[in-house]
Scaffold this active site. Structure first.
Site, mmCIF file in Angstrom:
data_model
loop_
_atom_site.group_PDB
_atom_site.id
_atom_site.type_symbol
_atom_site.label_atom_id
_atom_site.label_comp_id
_atom_site.label_asym_id
_atom_site.label_seq_id
_atom_site.Cartn_x
_atom_site.Cartn_y
_atom_site.Cartn_z
ATOM 1 N N ASP A 1 0.850 -1.195 0.000
ATOM 2 C CA ASP A 1 0.000 0.000 0.000
ATOM 3 C C ASP A 1 0.885 1.244 0.000
ATOM 4 O O ASP A 1 2.102 1.154 0.217
ATOM 5 C CB ASP A 1 -0.895 -0.031 1.245
ATOM 6 C CG ASP A 1 -2.063 0.936 1.160
ATOM 7 O OD1 ASP A 1 -2.458 1.311 0.038
ATOM 8 O OD2 ASP A 1 -2.602 1.306 2.219
ATOM 9 N N GLU B 1 2.686 4.878 -4.169
ATOM 10 C CA GLU B 1 2.713 5.766 -5.348
ATOM 11 C C GLU B 1 4.093 6.423 -5.586
ATOM 12 O O GLU B 1 4.393 6.668 -6.770
ATOM 13 C CB GLU B 1 1.632 6.839 -5.211
ATOM 14 C CG GLU B 1 0.232 6.319 -5.341
ATOM 15 C CD GLU B 1 -0.236 5.546 -4.103
ATOM 16 O OE1 GLU B 1 -1.010 4.604 -4.255
ATOM 17 O OE2 GLU B 1 0.219 5.888 -2.988
ATOM 18 N N ASP C 1 -9.179 3.722 -2.755
ATOM 19 C CA ASP C 1 -10.048 4.149 -1.656
ATOM 20 C C ASP C 1 -11.336 4.755 -2.194
ATOM 21 O O ASP C 1 -11.481 5.981 -2.307
ATOM 22 C CB ASP C 1 -9.306 5.153 -0.773
ATOM 23 C CG ASP C 1 -8.110 4.531 -0.078
ATOM 24 O OD1 ASP C 1 -8.057 3.292 0.015
ATOM 25 O OD2 ASP C 1 -7.226 5.279 0.379
#
Length: 991
Positions: free
Chosen positions: A345, A348, A426
């Site tokens: 997670d 990015e 999300d």
């Protein structure tokens, strides 16, 4: 260290047709601006082997379509014009509509919590467009650059890529079908990793299950309630202070014991790992990384430090092979705790307290030469998540060569499917996101990533029972099937919404487990041949324009899933748009108003299994069912792949791939094994053949698998009676099934109810969405011509909100507003909405939103604080109030965004994100106008206001956001003297 910037090589060449050479295989071409640009291009990270992009092949064909280019200010603009009527798909992980004409996106991996249909950059980057021509022939276009890239599809039948020079463009086709294009693409970028079979079951996740006891409670409830489930997930709170590769000593004191008990009950366990490593001496991961010099460097050569969950963090530089090996070794050791899968997670990479939501583009990566060498972060940003997933995958594989790794990654790039599954990030618990989830899963598949799914039920906010049940019905048919929700929301397990919703979830997941032999076979074909698992309905007939924009149905091979994603329309009420040919409906005596309707294409056979509680219960001796639908020629065919469900022995031939066929002669249908592959012997098991007749009717027969089975077709009169009986039975089930209550309010203090439908204003150049029940908030302000969503919003905070005092979030931003007047657009009239909310002390905050017919470029907001019931004892005057307009705008390109205005005194101001918070009043106040500019988009949002009503303007730069606030003076109000601010927004082009 020297950084190769990759600027345009041939400065004297500014425009023209691109040069081309055939590569890889027949029908694939590489295009460059010039020979020099070809030599200057960086290595390909999307291709499995970068050399394949550079190696020419012999071909006697020329491209059907040749792109043009223009090199301008270091940017390479590539344009390709296709025939009128061409439909566009792909562009990777994108929200909004399935067919992409009219859309523009930017490939820049972004932490995009609560994204909407107009968000232009999400967590993954796929500079790829799939074009379906009017004939059904299809063409794929890949801009093979890791840099930020604009994909502009706003003009009909025209594709435009814009990114830093120089980069090649690769075209695939035109080929006969879109599926053929994706197969060809897979020869370049690779196919999806072969997932372990257990990973195709249902996954249950939560941020967070706070202790091992809570995890055991969740898993035991699944078994007690007989709801199928295979996997439970541990979010970040299992760690010791958010330190990766650690466990909290109190709440997860013995992870190995926990996993052992989960395994005994048929569950696998997946654990999260983030890239941010806490900068703390004595923490073994930090000490090891510092000793090996693995961290990304800041521009000054020191390790970059950015804040994430643990506090100050350093970040591994996955562009170096030595760092990937270092991380893989940590993963190798971590797996010894019984870890079955790993969740990457925040990769990015996301960084807190940063305007850009990520690290500075000036950071330095000391990349391997085969990836592009030493480069700044802007070059490697979009592939950081993929390289982390690769390292994690390799670490898991080295830990146990007899197990297939399962990695889930949030960030990714073209080629990520080689290492990891993904999910759609999300999302929100509302009907819009349920609807979008279908297109998003399909779009990822059309971009090379077939193993994906959404957070079922929505991550943020509280789902209603109806929303959750409907989402589970659809989500149970997606390639990746996981429920997930964030902290401070209500529980979102299948039994959390009442017995009616629980039963729908049970039925939906039993369906999935019956289809697992078919789904697993689809993944084997995707892994071997690059085919899709879930595909758009138009894949059944690419020539049919009716099918190209369908967003409430999809295919799993020849299986068509038709669902309703609208709150007041059930699946059985839909007018299903079916492809041409024979499509036969069926169910498992489980029809329900909140479950999708299923059809099987004529000419198809799909394998089914028993509805087990978890994959581990299945055995090769289980009864096998074949569902058969004959075509107009009286034939059908299908395949079944079987192996151990894990490991790599299938690569050595230890599997069984069976091709079944059915043939009709007169009234006799014969079903038999046509061919088989693999060294496995056929298991001794019963075979149940279900032959669909239409209208839900079927005839069946039993035999042994491998033997010939024959079924005598009933007469036409008998079929008619069977169909009538089946339809009567189906309707009776729908009438007697317990429907999920249509509850739209959630009676809980936790989380926010997101499921009510916002009011939409749509006229001229604007589409705005408003939620009166939470502060009259504007949550979406989309400018249609530019395709830009300006507001950054969650349902319950941000967007456009207003306060009644100088304090942040004072009265006015959370109250339930009443809609006073709603005018829909009619000829010569405006689209408008008037609403007001009580803010105490006899005051109301009143707001009129309008898009005028005579000026459709402008979105107008007229707000006022009005005295309604101020007592005479106060002289008719209220308390001190201040009207404060607080819009939160998204910075799509933070480093290329700024604010400009001319002040009352004539001075000119230009403010960038690093200027911090500033206020302007008096002669420094903007003289009735200020603008937010985005240089990448080439547009600005102009905010005009009445300077006599505005006392102060304030700018606050946030993480990927900016507030442009307007403040009135602070004073009491009376019925005769309200406070007012009237202002408007318009989007203009940069000169």
């Amino acid at each position: 260290m020297t950084i190769r910037e990759g600027e345009a090589v041939a400065a004297d060449v500014t425009a023209g047709d691109m040069i081309f050479e055939p590569i890889l295989e027949e029908g694939v071409f590489r295009f460059d601006c010039s020979a020099n640009d070809r030599d200057a291009a960086f290595p390909s990270i999307s291709f499995v082997d970068s050399k394949d992009r550079d190696m020419l092949i012999t071909s006697h064909h020329v491209p059907s379509y040749i792109p043009t280019y223009q090199c301008l200010f270091g940017q390479q603009i590539v344009k390709l014009e296709l025939p009128a009527g061409t439909s566009f798909y792909g562009t990777g992980e994108v929200s909004g509509q399935l067919e992409r004409t009219g859309k523009r996106v930017f490939t820049w991996n972004t932490d995009a919590w609560g994204y909407g249909p107009g968000t232009t950059s999400l967590y993954q980057s796929h500079p790829w467009v799939l074009a379906v021509l009017p004939s059904g022939e299809s063409l794929g276009i890949l801009a093979d650059t890791t840099r930020r890239c604009e994909i502009d599809l706003r003009n009909q039948s025209k594709v435009q890529f814009t990114a830093l020079s120089s980069y090649p463009v690769i075209t695939f086709g035109p080929f006969a079908s879109p599926g053929a294009v994706l197969t060809s693409l897979s020869h370049a970028i690779g196919t999806v990793f072969m997932p372990p079979k257990w990973s195709l079951g249902y996954h249950q996740c939560r941020w967070s299950y706070e202790s091992d006891n809570r995890v055991r409670e969740i898993t035991s409830t699944f078994r007690e309630k007989k709801i199928p489930c295979d996997v439970v997930w541990m979010d970040i709170d299992y760690m010791d202070g958010f330190r990766c590769f650690t466990f909290d000593k109190d709440r997860f004191s013995d992870p190995k014991s926990l996993v052992d008990s989960l395994h005994q009950d048929g569950f696998k366990a997946i654990w999260m790992l983030d890239p941010g490593i806490k900068r703390e001496e004595g923490y073994f991961v930090f000490d090891s990384g510092a000793k090996s010099d693995v961290w990304i460097k800041a521009a000054d050569g020191t390790p970059f430090v950015g804040e994430v969950w643990p506090g100050p963090c350093v970040f591994p530089d996955f562009t170096q092979s030595k760092v990937r090996h270092w991380w893989a070794q940590l993963v190798h050791n971590f797996v010894s705790n019984g870890v079955d899968g790993i969740w990457n997670d925040m990769n990015e990479p996301a960084v807190f307290k940063s305007v850009t939501k990520t690290m500075p583009e000036s950071n330095i990566h000391r990349g391997d030469d085969e990836l592009g060498g030493v480069q700044n972060h802007s070059h490697y940003h979009n592939v950081y998540g993929m390289l982390m997933a690769r390292s994690t995958y390799e670490g898991m594989k080295s830990a146990n060569e007899n197990k297939r790794p399962f990695v889930l990654t949030r960030a990714g790039f073209v080629g990520s499917q080689r290492y990891a599954a993904t999910w759609t990030g999300d999302n929100l618990s509302n009907w819009d996101h349920l609807h979008m989830s279908i297109s998003m899963v399909l779009q990822l598949g059309l971009s090379g990533q077939p193993l994906s799914g959404p957070d079922i039920g929505g991550f943020a906010g509280n789902a209603t029972p109806k929303l959750f049940g409907r989402w589970m019905g659809i989500g149970a048919m997606f390639p990746f099937c996981r429920g997930h929700s964030e902290m401070d929301t209500n529980d979102h397990e299948p039994w959390s919404f009442g017995e009616e919703c629980e039963e729908v979830c049970r039925l939906a997941l039993k369906r999935r487990y019956r289809f697992l032999p078919h789904i697993y076979t689809l993944f084997y074909m995707a892994h071997k041949m690059g085919t899709l698992v879930a595909s758009p309905t138009f894949f059944a007939d690419p020539k049919d324009p009716r099918l190209r924009t369908l967003e409430n149905s999809f295919l799993l091979g020849p299986l068509l899933v038709c669902a309703s994603s609208m709150p007041h329309q059930e699946s059985n009420d839909l007018q299903h748009v079916l492809p041409k040919g024979i499509w036969l409906s069926f169910d498992f005596d489980d029809a329900h108003r909140d479950l999708p309707v299923l059809f099987l294409q004529g000419g198809s056979i799909i394998p089914l299994g028993p509805p087990h509680q978890h994959v581990g219960e299945a055995t090769l001796s289980d009864d096998l069912t074949l569902l058969v639908a004959l075509n107009e020629h009286g034939t059908a065919k299908g395949i079944l792949f079987e192996d151990d469900g894990d490991g790599y022995k299938y690569l050595e031939g230890e599997y069984l791939l069976t091709h079944y066929i059915a043939e009709r002669e007169s009234s006799l249908v014969t079903i038999r094994v046509h061919t088989e592959e693999g060294s496995w012997k056929r298991p001794k098991r019963r075979l149940h053949v279900m032959l669909l007749l239409g209208g839900g009717a079927m005839v069946d027969a039993w035999g042994m698998d491998g033997d010939t089975i024959q079924i005598t077709l009933p007469s036409e009169d008998e079929v008619s009676k069977m169909v009538a009986g089946s339809e009567k039975k189906y309707n009776a089930r729908l009438e007697t099934c317990k429907c999920i209550p249509d509850v739209e309010e959630i009676s809980s203090h936790k989380g926010v109810e997101l499921s009510r439908t916002p009011i939409e204003l749509k006229s001229g150049e604007w589409i705005a969405k408003v939620v009166p029940w939470i502060g009259g908030r504007i949550i979406s302000m989309e400018h249609v011509p530019s395709g830009t969503q300006w507001l950054h919003s969650r349902i319950e905070i941000n967007g456009y909100e207003e306060y009644s005092g100088r304090e942040y979030r004072s009265a006015g931003c959370t109250e339930d507003y009443t809609v006073i007047e709603r005018n829909l657009e009619h000829a010569g009239e405006e689209e408008s909405l008037m609403m007001e909310g009580e803010i105490g002390g006899g005051l109301v905050l009143q707001r009129l939103l309008s898009i005028r017919k005579d000026n459709p470029k402008v979105f107008q907001i007229d707000s006022s604080i009005v005295a309604r019931k101020v007592g005479a004892g106060s002289g008719g005057f209220s308390r001190l109030v201040c009207l404060r307009a607080h819009p939160t705008f998204s910075l799509l390109h933070p480093t290329e965004s700024f604010i400009s205005f001319t002040a009352v005194d004539g001075s000119k101001q230009e403010l960038w994100p690093d200027s911090g918070e500033q206020t302007f009043e008096g002669n420094l106040l903007p003289n009735g106008e200020w603008s937010l500019w985005d240089k990448c988009l080439g547009v600005g949002l102009v905010n005009r206001f009445n300077v006599k009503e505005v006392f102060k303007c304030m700018i606050h730069w946030g993480t990927g956001t900016v507030n442009l606030e307007l403040w009135s003076e602070e004073r009491p109000v009376s019925k005769a003297y309200p406070l007012k601010i009237s202002h408007e927004y318009e989007v203009v082009r940069m000169s």
